[in-house]
Design an enzyme around this catalytic site. Structure first.
Site, PDB file in Angstrom:
ATOM      1  N   THR A 188      24.414  40.952  46.594  1.00  0.00           N
ATOM      2  CA  THR A 188      25.720  40.392  46.856  1.00  0.00           C
ATOM      3  C   THR A 188      26.755  41.178  47.006  1.00  0.00           C
ATOM      4  O   THR A 188      26.951  42.393  46.548  1.00  0.00           O
ATOM      5  CB  THR A 188      25.887  39.469  45.498  1.00  0.00           C
ATOM      6  OG1 THR A 188      27.244  38.777  45.665  1.00  0.00           O
ATOM      7  CG2 THR A 188      25.894  40.513  44.186  1.00  0.00           C
ATOM      8  N   GLU A 335      24.344  35.380  41.641  1.00  0.00           N
ATOM      9  CA  GLU A 335      23.758  35.677  40.296  1.00  0.00           C
ATOM     10  C   GLU A 335      23.198  34.643  39.537  1.00  0.00           C
ATOM     11  O   GLU A 335      22.763  34.800  38.461  1.00  0.00           O
ATOM     12  CB  GLU A 335      24.817  36.405  39.440  1.00  0.00           C
ATOM     13  CG  GLU A 335      25.474  37.517  39.980  1.00  0.00           C
ATOM     14  CD  GLU A 335      26.276  37.611  41.086  1.00  0.00           C
ATOM     15  OE1 GLU A 335      27.172  38.515  41.209  1.00  0.00           O
ATOM     16  OE2 GLU A 335      26.674  36.357  41.750  1.00  0.00           O
ATOM     17  N   LYS A 439      50.517  34.373  40.891  1.00  0.00           N
ATOM     18  CA  LYS A 439      51.459  34.299  39.848  1.00  0.00           C
ATOM     19  C   LYS A 439      52.577  34.601  40.509  1.00  0.00           C
ATOM     20  O   LYS A 439      53.229  35.426  40.663  1.00  0.00           O
ATOM     21  CB  LYS A 439      50.827  35.501  38.803  1.00  0.00           C
ATOM     22  CG  LYS A 439      51.688  35.091  37.474  1.00  0.00           C
ATOM     23  CD  LYS A 439      51.174  36.035  36.415  1.00  0.00           C
ATOM     24  CE  LYS A 439      51.955  35.613  35.054  1.00  0.00           C
ATOM     25  NZ  LYS A 439      51.352  36.306  34.316  1.00  0.00           N
ATOM     26  N   TRP A 444      51.322  30.146  37.371  1.00  0.00           N
ATOM     27  CA  TRP A 444      50.148  30.163  38.174  1.00  0.00           C
ATOM     28  C   TRP A 444      50.297  29.410  39.245  1.00  0.00           C
ATOM     29  O   TRP A 444      50.407  27.917  38.991  1.00  0.00           O
ATOM     30  CB  TRP A 444      48.960  30.216  37.227  1.00  0.00           C
ATOM     31  CG  TRP A 444      48.562  31.296  36.262  1.00  0.00           C
ATOM     32  CD1 TRP A 444      48.846  31.191  34.980  1.00  0.00           C
ATOM     33  CD2 TRP A 444      48.226  32.595  36.481  1.00  0.00           C
ATOM     34  NE1 TRP A 444      48.646  32.386  34.297  1.00  0.00           N
ATOM     35  CE2 TRP A 444      48.400  33.094  35.419  1.00  0.00           C
ATOM     36  CE3 TRP A 444      47.835  33.328  37.510  1.00  0.00           C
ATOM     37  CZ2 TRP A 444      47.929  34.659  35.288  1.00  0.00           C
ATOM     38  CZ3 TRP A 444      47.420  34.717  37.675  1.00  0.00           C
ATOM     39  CH2 TRP A 444      47.715  35.297  36.462  1.00  0.00           C
TER      40      TRP A 444
END
Length: 548
Positions: A188, A335, A439, A444
């Site tokens: 990956t 994964e 941010k 956020w």
């Protein structure tokens, strides 16, 4: 040929002990598929009985070349029947299939081949020049089986794939292989540093295959994968087992279509001419197909497409539905084998609420998903946090990388790096990547939400939003936009896009600070080796521009 005949002639079990191995998947698939067609690049047609013969011949070739238990065999090939043969023959021999990423840089490909300990390479002739670069200064070069003609190469080619298959003796018996042996190995590139290796055992692959097949088989007709479907992968077979769907399709004995190169005109024609009804792809490939279909005024009714890899916007979903496609989101990562969730929906709900089918959806059978708060506790419904997972098939560790393995599995959950929310209906919704969230002024802001709303404009083809530094607010959003043909990127369009976002702010769907600091029109957006938007590269490009 009956299953009992196969079992009588093949040494797949030891003392009547049946394993959850790919041999079991393969045998069931041969029995189910029989003379069902497998269509591949160039119009070649074969059936499951042919596949059985070719897989066994490939096993004999590999054994004669000295391939033994747990040795790595790398494959560099397009999406063809030969890759499908390697999916089974290599692991069924007890060796490990290393699906090499043909889109990596030369240095990255060299690293993955060396780090994995690859001892034999099966490659299409078109990739020989790439391998010559990889091994230009290397003393140890694995032996190579080439698909096609190998002209003028100094690489250690031991034979041509089809010629070797023709010469191989029939009746080869695969040895007993434990379900706990490592079947696949790949890398990956979604994290920083060198590519990270992940591995999967036979047991993990079989349980993932069964769970995906059960989940899709019991889904609504809008998205179901049934025995009469025609399957065509549009996610490269080197990328996380093509999301595991070739194993599912083979187990069920479906008609399969392998397109080779992803060329829009060919793909659209294969869907139409071969009756393709189920596929999966990243949003970029979906966009490419839609452009082709729109230009030719073609509809592709009933084509079910699972979209993942990166977020599908509601605008893209509606655009696909307008061409008759049944699109819905799936979710996973290298994964996680990869599929761990997908949106369960109906045709009526999908058409009425396209935003819902863009969520990552509900957990697969045998999978637990949760939202982890910054303090490590599990968050409640509606609260943001990192999406974490548990399942029997998740990779246990990064290959030969104990430090990053601890980070991946801290607290007993696999950490995805995605910020998510669990909605009231039990479906999970990705808000952003932890590294991509913005941010601004201590608050956020989701880059994915901004991308989705900007994509609603009729002139917008694709959007990537990243954070840029700001002295007053810390970070502010910056949007990079590609436009549809004949659309002009000018101040007037910027004003329209800003007005669109202001409307969403008035509706309460975006915070007041969501208007991007900059809107940049570009001819294309950088991508990773598997077609995802490469925001890391965009950030690096901005840094270079600011330093000039």
């Amino acid at each position: 040929m009956a299953m009992t005949d196969f079992l009588a002639t093949q040494n797949y079990t030891e003392q009547h002990h049946c394993e959850l191995s790919l041999a079991s998947v393969f045998l069931s698939g041969i029995e189910a598929g029989g003379k069902q067609e497998i269509v591949t690049q160039g119009g070649l047609r074969m059936n499951y009985l042919d596949l059985h013969d070719r897989v066994h011949r490939l096993g004999k070739i590999l054994q004669d070349l000295g391939i033994q238990e747990q040795m790595r065999v790398a494959v560099l090939e397009r999406d063809t029947h030969r890759y499908l043969e390697a999916y089974f023959a290599v692991p069924m021999l007890g060796a490990t299939l290393m699906t090499a990423n043909i889109r990596l840089s030369v240095d990255q490909l060299r690293y993955t081949l060396e780090h994995s300990g690859t001892q034999l390479i099966i490659t299409a002739a078109e990739f020989l020049p790439l391998l010559e670069q990889v091994y230009a200064l290397q003393e140890r070069i694995p032996r190579i089986v080439v698909i096609g003609e190998a002209q003028g190469t100094n690489l250690p080619v031991v034979g041509e794939y089809e010629a070797l298959l023709t010469q191989a003796e029939r009746g080869f018996q695969f040895p007993y292989v434990s379900e706990d042996s490592v079947a696949t190995h790949f890398y990956t590139t979604g994290t920083t540093g060198q590519p990270k290796g992940v591995t999967y055992t036979h047991r993990q692959l079989v349980t993932h295959t069964l769970a995906v097949g059960m989940a899709l088989g019991t889904a609504d007709e809008y998205q179901a994968l049934r025995y009469n479907d025609v399957y065509m992968p549009l996610t490269p077979m080197f990328h996380v087992h093509a999301w595991g769907l070739p194993y599912v399709a083979t187990l069920l004995g479906l008609k399969q279509v392998y397109p080779g190169r992803y060329e829009a005109q060919q793909l659209v024609e294969l869907v139409r001419d071969e009756g393709v009804s189920f596929s999966h792809c990243v949003p970029t490939v979906l966009q490419m197909i839609l452009v082709e279909a729109e230009q030719r005024a073609l509809s592709l009714p009933g084509w079910k497409v699972m979209v993942g890899g990166s977020a599908m916007s509601p605008a893209l979903a509606k655009r696909a539905q307008a061409r008759g496609l049944h699109v819905f989101a799936g979710y996973g990562m290298s994964e996680t084998c990869p599929v761990i969730s997908f949106v369960r929906t109906t045709r009526a709900e999908a058409l009425a609420h396209p935003e819902r089918i863009c969520r990552v959806g509900h957990p697969m059978p045998l999978t637990q998903l949760g939202i982890e708060a910054p303090d490590g506790s599990m968050s409640e419904e509606g609260e943001q946090g990192e999406l974490v997972a548990r399942s029997v098939w998740l990779t246990p560790a990064y290959y030969r990388d104990p430090v990053m393995s601890v980070q991946l599995w801290r607290g007993g959950y696999l950490h995805t790096g995605d910020v998510a929310v669990k909605d009231a209906d039990g479906a999970f919704r990705i808000v952003d990547r932890t590294k991509d969230v913005i941010k601004s002024g201590g608050e956020w802001l989701s880059s994915l939400e901004l991308e989705a709303y900007l994509s609603e404009h009729a002139a917008v083809e694709e959007v990537a939003v990243i954070a840029i530094t700001n002295e007053k607010w810390g970070e502010r959003p910056c949007a990079f936009i590609t436009l549809k043909p004949a659309c002009q990127g000018d101040d007037a369009l910027i004003a329209e896009l800003q007005d669109l976002l202001r409307a969403r702010i008035r509706e309460g769907k975006l915070p007041p600070y969501a208007i991007p600091e900059q809107i940049c029109f570009v001819s294309d957006l950088p991508r990773t080796s598997v077609g995802k938007l490469n925001k890391k590269m965009l950030r690096e490009q901005l840094i270079r521009q600011e330093s000039v």
